[in-house]
Design an enzyme around this catalytic site. Structure first.
Site, PDB file in Angstrom:
ATOM      1  N   ARG A 137      26.322  38.938  31.772  1.00 17.39           N
ATOM      2  CA  ARG A 137      27.005  37.723  31.277  1.00 17.39           C
ATOM      3  C   ARG A 137      28.399  38.019  30.727  1.00 17.39           C
ATOM      4  NH1 ARG A 137      21.880  36.784  28.835  1.00 17.39           N
ATOM      5  NH2 ARG A 137      20.638  35.424  30.170  1.00 17.39           N
ATOM      6  N   LYS A 159      42.277  34.648  35.721  1.00 19.19           N
ATOM      7  CA  LYS A 159      41.727  33.919  36.875  1.00 19.19           C
ATOM      8  C   LYS A 159      41.121  34.953  37.811  1.00 19.19           C
ATOM      9  CE  LYS A 159      44.280  30.698  38.848  1.00 19.19           C
ATOM     10  NZ  LYS A 159      45.508  29.989  39.290  1.00 19.19           N
ATOM     11  N   GLU A 201      57.216  36.294  43.203  1.00 21.37           N
ATOM     12  CA  GLU A 201      56.509  35.621  42.095  1.00 21.37           C
ATOM     13  C   GLU A 201      57.306  35.722  40.790  1.00 21.37           C
ATOM     14  OE1 GLU A 201      53.913  33.725  42.295  1.00 21.37           O
ATOM     15  OE2 GLU A 201      52.612  34.395  43.935  1.00 21.37           O
ATOM     16  N   LYS A 243      55.171  34.795  31.967  1.00 18.46           N
ATOM     17  CA  LYS A 243      53.896  34.257  32.478  1.00 18.46           C
ATOM     18  C   LYS A 243      52.955  33.917  31.318  1.00 18.46           C
ATOM     19  CE  LYS A 243      49.977  34.206  35.415  1.00 18.46           C
ATOM     20  NZ  LYS A 243      49.244  34.579  36.589  1.00 18.46           N
ATOM     21  N   GLU A 253      43.733  25.600  33.053  1.00 20.96           N
ATOM     22  CA  GLU A 253      44.239  24.750  34.145  1.00 20.96           C
ATOM     23  C   GLU A 253      43.555  23.397  34.200  1.00 20.96           C
ATOM     24  OE1 GLU A 253      44.381  27.002  37.782  1.00 20.96           O
ATOM     25  OE2 GLU A 253      45.984  28.264  36.978  1.00 20.96           O
ATOM     26  N   ARG A 257      48.925  19.365  37.289  1.00 22.66           N
ATOM     27  CA  ARG A 257      50.376  19.421  37.538  1.00 22.66           C
ATOM     28  C   ARG A 257      50.920  20.709  36.937  1.00 22.66           C
ATOM     29  NH1 ARG A 257      51.100  14.011  34.528  1.00 22.66           N
ATOM     30  NH2 ARG A 257      49.585  15.197  33.360  1.00 22.66           N
ATOM     31  N   ASN A 261      52.807  26.456  40.378  1.00 29.17           N
ATOM     32  CA  ASN A 261      52.513  26.280  41.811  1.00 29.17           C
ATOM     33  C   ASN A 261      53.777  26.158  42.662  1.00 29.17           C
ATOM     34  OD1 ASN A 261      49.810  26.487  41.573  1.00 29.17           O
ATOM     35  ND2 ASN A 261      49.398  24.289  41.587  1.00 29.17           N
ATOM     36  N   HIS A 264      53.923  27.229  46.295  1.00 28.41           N
ATOM     37  CA  HIS A 264      52.562  27.549  46.745  1.00 28.41           C
ATOM     38  C   HIS A 264      51.958  26.490  47.675  1.00 28.41           C
ATOM     39  CE1 HIS A 264      52.898  30.790  43.947  1.00 28.41           C
ATOM     40  NE2 HIS A 264      51.697  31.235  44.252  1.00 28.41           N
ATOM     41  N   HIS A 268      50.692  28.250  50.757  1.00 34.09           N
ATOM     42  CA  HIS A 268      49.276  28.338  51.134  1.00 34.09           C
ATOM     43  C   HIS A 268      49.063  27.856  52.560  1.00 34.09           C
ATOM     44  CE1 HIS A 268      47.634  28.484  46.765  1.00 34.09           C
ATOM     45  NE2 HIS A 268      47.702  29.681  47.301  1.00 34.09           N
ATOM     46  N   HIS A 281      51.495  37.143  50.749  1.00 39.02           N
ATOM     47  CA  HIS A 281      51.471  35.973  49.866  1.00 39.02           C
ATOM     48  C   HIS A 281      52.861  35.689  49.275  1.00 39.02           C
ATOM     49  CE1 HIS A 281      50.005  33.089  46.940  1.00 39.02           C
ATOM     50  NE2 HIS A 281      50.543  33.809  45.980  1.00 39.02           N
TER      51      HIS A 281
HETATM   52  N1  LIG Z   1      44.303  36.098  39.696  1.00 38.59           N
HETATM   53  C1  LIG Z   1      45.517  35.648  39.843  1.00 38.59           C
HETATM   54  O1  LIG Z   1      46.052  34.936  38.998  1.00 38.59           O
HETATM   55  C2  LIG Z   1      46.273  36.049  41.083  1.00 38.59           C
HETATM   56  C3  LIG Z   1      47.652  35.818  41.156  1.00 38.59           C
HETATM   57  C4  LIG Z   1      48.327  36.228  42.295  1.00 38.59           C
HETATM   58  C5  LIG Z   1      47.632  36.836  43.326  1.00 38.59           C
HETATM   59  N2  LIG Z   1      46.285  37.039  43.221  1.00 38.59           N
HETATM   60  C6  LIG Z   1      45.540  37.694  44.300  1.00 38.59           C
HETATM   61  O2  LIG Z   1      46.076  38.995  44.505  1.00 38.59           O
HETATM   62  C7  LIG Z   1      45.799  39.393  45.834  1.00 38.59           C
HETATM   63  C8  LIG Z   1      47.037  40.043  46.413  1.00 38.59           C
HETATM   64  O3  LIG Z   1      47.377  41.125  45.601  1.00 38.59           O
HETATM   65  P1  LIG Z   1      48.270  42.341  46.144  1.00 38.59           P
HETATM   66  O4  LIG Z   1      49.457  41.814  46.844  1.00 38.59           O
HETATM   67  O5  LIG Z   1      48.435  43.255  45.017  1.00 38.59           O
HETATM   68  O6  LIG Z   1      47.352  42.921  47.315  1.00 38.59           O
HETATM   69  P2  LIG Z   1      46.331  44.148  47.403  1.00 38.59           P
HETATM   70  O7  LIG Z   1      45.566  44.321  46.163  1.00 38.59           O
HETATM   71  O8  LIG Z   1      45.556  43.941  48.663  1.00 38.59           O
HETATM   72  O9  LIG Z   1      47.299  45.381  47.594  1.00 38.59           O
HETATM   73  C9  LIG Z   1      48.086  45.467  48.764  1.00 38.59           C
HETATM   74  C10 LIG Z   1      47.937  46.828  49.431  1.00 38.59           C
HETATM   75  O10 LIG Z   1      48.657  47.774  48.652  1.00 38.59           O
HETATM   76  C11 LIG Z   1      47.830  48.898  48.367  1.00 38.59           C
HETATM   77  N3  LIG Z   1      48.295  49.429  47.104  1.00 38.59           N
HETATM   78  C12 LIG Z   1      47.959  49.041  45.855  1.00 38.59           C
HETATM   79  N4  LIG Z   1      48.671  49.720  44.952  1.00 38.59           N
HETATM   80  C13 LIG Z   1      49.461  50.575  45.637  1.00 38.59           C
HETATM   81  C14 LIG Z   1      50.428  51.538  45.259  1.00 38.59           C
HETATM   82  N5  LIG Z   1      50.752  51.730  43.975  1.00 38.59           N
HETATM   83  N6  LIG Z   1      51.053  52.234  46.227  1.00 38.59           N
HETATM   84  C15 LIG Z   1      50.769  52.014  47.547  1.00 38.59           C
HETATM   85  N7  LIG Z   1      49.865  51.103  47.955  1.00 38.59           N
HETATM   86  C16 LIG Z   1      49.235  50.392  47.010  1.00 38.59           C
HETATM   87  C17 LIG Z   1      46.437  48.350  48.358  1.00 38.59           C
HETATM   88  O11 LIG Z   1      45.506  49.378  48.611  1.00 38.59           O
HETATM   89  C18 LIG Z   1      46.500  47.335  49.497  1.00 38.59           C
HETATM   90  O12 LIG Z   1      46.322  47.986  50.724  1.00 38.59           O
HETATM   91  C19 LIG Z   1      45.361  38.162  46.589  1.00 38.59           C
HETATM   92  O13 LIG Z   1      43.979  38.225  46.830  1.00 38.59           O
HETATM   93  C20 LIG Z   1      45.690  37.018  45.635  1.00 38.59           C
HETATM   94  O14 LIG Z   1      44.804  35.929  45.777  1.00 38.59           O
HETATM   95  C21 LIG Z   1      45.607  36.671  42.126  1.00 38.59           C
HETATM   96 ZN   LIG Z   2      51.023  33.222  43.974  1.00 42.32          ZN
END
Ligand SMILES: NC(=O)c1ccc[n+]([C@@H]2O[C@H](COP(=O)([O-])OP(=O)(O)OC[C@H]3O[C@@H](n4cnc5c(N)ncnc54)[C@H](O)[C@@H]3O)[C@@H](O)[C@H]2O)c1
Ligand SMILES: [Zn+2]
Length: 385
Positions: A137, A159, A201, A243, A253, A257, A261, A264, A268, A281
């Site tokens: 939990r 999130k 971002e 942020k 959230e 509004r 976003n 986005h 998306h 992304h």
């Molecule tokens: N929770 C939230 O508020 C929030 C906000 C924005 C995005 N997200 C989520 O984040 C995800 C995208 O995150 P991301 O862009 O970090 O992608 P990711 O975690 O897939 O990382 C991208 C790639 O980079 C590699 N990597 C990670 N760190 C590295 C480093 N230091 N050096 C070399 N390679 C490295 C990873 O292994 C992966 O292959 C999505 O699923 C998105 O939905 C969540």
């Molecule tokens: Zn985003």
């Protein structure tokens, strides 16, 4: 020494048939450490772990790049650390991975007051955060982001989610971390494209809520993309502050509004049409911001000077501002069709965040498909829109 606590109650019963009312208030707060020094990062992490047993989860790319070394440092500090990995990439952000992590935790000796550490990009952070929210939990977890997107976005705000085959982030929760430790040295192994996607971002946060952050990126974009640790530390620290301030007003959230976003809605749709792969992304969000600028300009809301500054900054970062800049440019009509699906998921209403000035956006719910289509065609890339 034995100890005992007495519990004495005499709860009165109501006279009438009023329904029972339950109320619970929870106040979460945590520190976001940002540093460019490895010893400093380890020291802050050790301090936040506070002697608990650690379950450190990362992906198989980050494990080799940074994970083994960090685990060695934590063990060197006297901590008991169990560790596991899963395959890198969005394809792992699902219930199968979450299930195997839950199995792993159940077989470990991690207790409710121990701590899970999520070391990686947004995929690791989102997946591990959700697992931490569900296990017993809720066990405490600490985010240690290794991508720029992870550091400035995913690690902050609690999130947590995994994807379902029919929608991204469909299975999730709000579950705040115990702490965030951003060591920008980890970002040194990211390629320029990943850094730029994270920067999109940050630029977005500058447009929404901080002219100062926007100006900081204008001054340091080249250094950030070159992986300069001082510039990265400054930008990650500033973006984290912005942020945290932006989400503090509505952390769960409740208001749909949301200025965050910006970019986005179309972003998306582009990711959906291109199948969550060829367009990162952050790239989709950058293009979405360019479309939002076009819609805003057409409504006479956006100052031309601000629009030029934003598009110039996105281009300097190597981010797409025209449809044909995208690695796999979708057809404008397909993007609008994908918007329709998003509209259905969101109760028939699409909200567009439109930039007005730096630090000022308008959230409009009257942007129709034709407005979007015209803006996409105008930013297709045949002229310098
Ligand atoms: N929770 C939230 O508020 C929030 C906000 C924005 C995005 N997200 C989520 O984040 C995800 C995208 O995150 P991301 O862009 O970090 O992608 P990711 O975690 O897939 O990382 C991208 C790639 O980079 C590699 N990597 C990670 N760190 C590295 C480093 N230091 N050096 C070399 N390679 C490295 C990873 O292994 C992966 O292959 C999505 O699923 C998105 O939905 C969540
Ligand atoms: Zn985003």
């Amino acid at each position: 020494m034995a100890s005992s606590v007495s519990c004495v109650h005499s709860i009165p019963l109501p006279d009438g048939a009023e329904p029972a009312v339950f109320a619970a208030v929870r106040q979460d707060s945590y520190r976001v450490h940002v540093t460019a020094s490895e010893p400093d990062a380890v020291a802050r992490l050790v301090e936040e772990i506070d002697g608990r047993r650690v379950a450190l989860v990362t992906d198989d790319v980050v494990a080799g790049l940074h994970g083994d070394r960090l685990v060695g440092r934590l063990r060197g500090a006297g901590l008991r650390v169990d560790t596991t990995t899963f395959p890198a990439g969005e394809g792992s952000k699902n219930l199968d991975t979450a299930w195997s992590l839950l199995d792993w935790l159940a077989a470990s000796s991690i207790q409710r007051r121990d701590v899970v550490v999520a070391l990686g990009g947004g995929v690791v952070i989102d997946t591990v955060g959700w697992v931490a929210s569900a296990y017993m939990r809720g066990v405490p977890y600490i985010n240690v982001p290794t991508t720029l997107l992870g550091a400035v976005d995913a690690a902050l705000g609690g999130k947590v989610a995994v994807d379902h085959w029919c929608a991204k982030n469909l299975i999730g929760a709000f579950y705040q971390p115990k702490a965030v430790v951003s060591h920008v040295g980890f970002l040194g192994t990211l390629d320029r494209r990943q850094l730029a996607a994270g920067l999109a971002e940050v630029i977005k946060k500058g447009v929404i809520g901080s002219p100062g952050l926007f100006e900081l990126i204008e001054r340091s974009v080249d250094d950030v993309l070159a992986g300069d640790a001082v510039a990265l530390e400054r930008v990650v620290a500033a973006a984290s502050v912005v942020k945290c301030a932006l989400i503090a007003a509505d952390p769960y959230e409740e208001d749909l509004r949301r200025p965050l976003n910006l970019g986005h809605t179309v972003g998306h749709a582009v990711e959906t049409v291109t199948g969550y792969g060829p367009v990162l992304h952050g790239e989709a969000v950058a293009y979405g911001m360019a479309v939002a600028c076009e819609i805003s300009s057409r409504r006479g809301l956006l100052d031309d000077g601000v629009r030029d500054r934003l598009l110039t900054l996105l281009r300097r970062a190597g981010l797409p501002t025209r449809l044909h800049d995208l690695r796999q440019p979708p057809k404008p009509a397909d993007v609008v069709e994908a918007l329709d699906c998003i509209r259905r998921i969101r109760d028939g209403c699409l909200r567009f965040v439109l930039p007005v000035e730096l630090g000022h956006t308008v959230i409009a719910d009257d942007v129709c498909d034709d407005d979007v289509l015209e803006a996409i065609v105008a930013t297709a890339g045949t002229d310098d829109a």
